[in-house]
Write an enzyme that holds these catalytic residues in place. Structure first.
Site, short mmCIF file in Angstrom:
data_model
loop_
_atom_site.label_atom_id
_atom_site.label_comp_id
_atom_site.label_asym_id
_atom_site.label_seq_id
_atom_site.Cartn_x
_atom_site.Cartn_y
_atom_site.Cartn_z
CE LYS A 292 15.99 33.49 -7.51
NZ LYS A 292 16.23 32.06 -7.41
NE ARG B 127 12.04 31.51 -7.05
CZ ARG B 127 12.21 30.53 -7.93
NH1 ARG B 127 11.19 30.12 -8.67
NH2 ARG B 127 13.38 29.96 -8.07
CB THR C 28 12.73 24.47 -12.79
OG1 THR C 28 13.09 25.84 -12.51
CG2 THR C 28 11.61 24.05 -11.87
CD GLU D 264 0.93 2.18 5.92
OE1 GLU D 264 1.38 1.29 6.68
OE2 GLU D 264 -0.22 2.65 6.03
N GLY E 22 15.58 27.28 -13.96
CA GLY E 22 15.16 28.61 -14.42
C GLY E 22 16.09 29.72 -13.95
CG ASP F 271 21.54 29.31 -6.64
OD1 ASP F 271 21.67 29.74 -5.49
OD2 ASP F 271 20.49 29.44 -7.30
CG HIS G 12 17.23 28.22 0.77
ND1 HIS G 12 17.84 28.60 -0.41
CD2 HIS G 12 16.28 29.14 1.03
CE1 HIS G 12 17.26 29.70 -0.86
NE2 HIS G 12 16.33 30.05 0.01
CG ASP H 39 -0.20 -0.12 2.53
OD1 ASP H 39 1.06 -0.04 2.52
OD2 ASP H 39 -0.84 -0.28 3.58
CG ASP I 105 18.96 35.23 -5.15
OD1 ASP I 105 18.90 36.42 -4.86
OD2 ASP I 105 18.18 34.36 -4.69
C1 R5P Z 1 16.20 29.84 -4.33
O1 R5P Z 1 16.19 30.81 -3.59
C2 R5P Z 1 17.36 28.92 -4.46
O2 R5P Z 1 18.51 29.48 -3.91
C3 R5P Z 1 17.59 28.53 -5.90
O3 R5P Z 1 18.04 29.67 -6.62
C4 R5P Z 1 16.35 28.02 -6.53
O4 R5P Z 1 15.76 27.03 -5.73
C5 R5P Z 1 16.61 27.46 -7.90
O5 R5P Z 1 15.40 27.02 -8.43
P1 R5P Z 1 15.21 26.86 -9.97
O6 R5P Z 1 16.33 26.00 -10.48
O7 R5P Z 1 13.88 26.20 -10.11
O8 R5P Z 1 15.23 28.22 -10.57
#
Ligand code: R5P
Length: 290
Positions: free
Chosen positions: A185, A187, A217, A33, A219, A212, A124, A31, A162
């Protein structure tokens, strides 16, 4: 004790420290778990428990909670938990009414399971981990610097995509004796859409490293690469500590012109090509956890 999400990193830590492994059985019931059983007597034994919260995050979190709980309820001693990648760390506060700070919830769950102390690899943010009462943060910049110094990037220009990621980029720049800059950056909190504008940048004609903490993703990195290329960077290498590479993120970054893409084994996948085992062992020794 090595969790299923950190098999390769856990083995490397054992090799470097000479610590013995505690055998663990894990399985999934029909199931869905998760099941964990320790196959050795842990009474009175102290342990490092290594388990990343990499995708699938919720499953790996449950396995970590079960590992810690199984260890403590079977008489284990001090449980030192190593979390190579902490999931949910980007939800480190309430950004919009009605949300919850998921990172703080994760910390409560891990402590409730019985973790005595927690070591996290470059989470983070500081606010993401404030819920852990007894914690250390492990910096892994040295492993990235080693790679770049051995591969012709001495004096390269290091850029953060960023401003919040600037400290890491600056540290790497110092280690490889290079320059340093950042991209601004923005968002959108509702849509998650990103726009990048020039922050403090001077990459013209220079070998550039864009670093980073997380690539999800792709992006953020692709937007920053466009700026770097437009401003004349001669070559762009991309690096992240935690490479989630969701969907076709890796190809997107490659196609945007990245010369080399580095990510560490905090998230074990086909793209992780830098090990942070040495950084972890060094930090644990410095803090007398080993
Ligand atoms: C966001 O503040 C993190 O430091 C990364 O910049 C972010 O998670 C990257 O996400 P993605 O690759 O989707 O742009």
């Amino acid at each position: 004790m090595i969790g299923p999400a950190s098999r390769s990193l856990g083995e490397k830590i054992c090799l470097l420290t000479g610590l013995e492994k505690i055998s663990v059985q894990t399985k999934e019931f029909p199931d869905g778990e998760a099941y964990v059983r320790l196959l050795e007597d842990v009474k009175g034994v102290d342990a490092l428990i290594v388990q990343s919260l990499s995708p699938p995050q919720d499953r790996n979190l449950m396995l970590l909670l079960q590992l810690i709980s199984a260890f403590k309820t079977n008489g284990g001693g001090v449980a030192s938990v190593i979390i190579p990648y902490m999931a949910y760390a980007r939800q480190d506060k309430v950004f919009l009414p009605g949300e919850t700070a998921s990172a703080h919830l994760i910390a409560k769950m891990i402590e409730a399971a019985g973790a005595d102390r927690v070591a996290l690899v470059e989470p983070h943010s500081e606010s993401a981990i404030q819920g852990f009462k007894n914690r250390i943060v492990i910096d892994v910049t040295r492993s990235f610097a080693k790679f770049y110094l051995e591969n012709g990037f001495e004096n390269a220009y290091v850029v953060a995509p960023d401003k919040n990621a600037a400290a890491r980029a600056k540290k790497l720049a110092e280690m490889i004796k290079g320059g340093f800059g950042w991209v601004e950056k923005v968002r959108d909190k509702e849509t998650g859409g990103i726009s990048s504008t020039e922050g403090e940048l001077n990459p013209a004609g220079r070998k550039t490293i864009l670093i980073d903490d997380i690539i999800s993703t792709g992006g953020t990195i692709v937007e920053a690469m466009k700026l770097l290329k437009a401003k004349g960077a001669s070559q762009v290498s991309v690096a992240c500590v935690h490479g989630l590479f969701v969907g076709n993120a890796y190809d997107k970054i490659r196609n945007a012109g990245a010369s080399i893409i580095l990510s560490s084994d905090t998230v074990e996948n086909q793209y992780s090509n830098i090990s942070v085992a040495e950084d972890i062992v060094r930090a644990l020794k410095e803090k007398n956890w080993l």
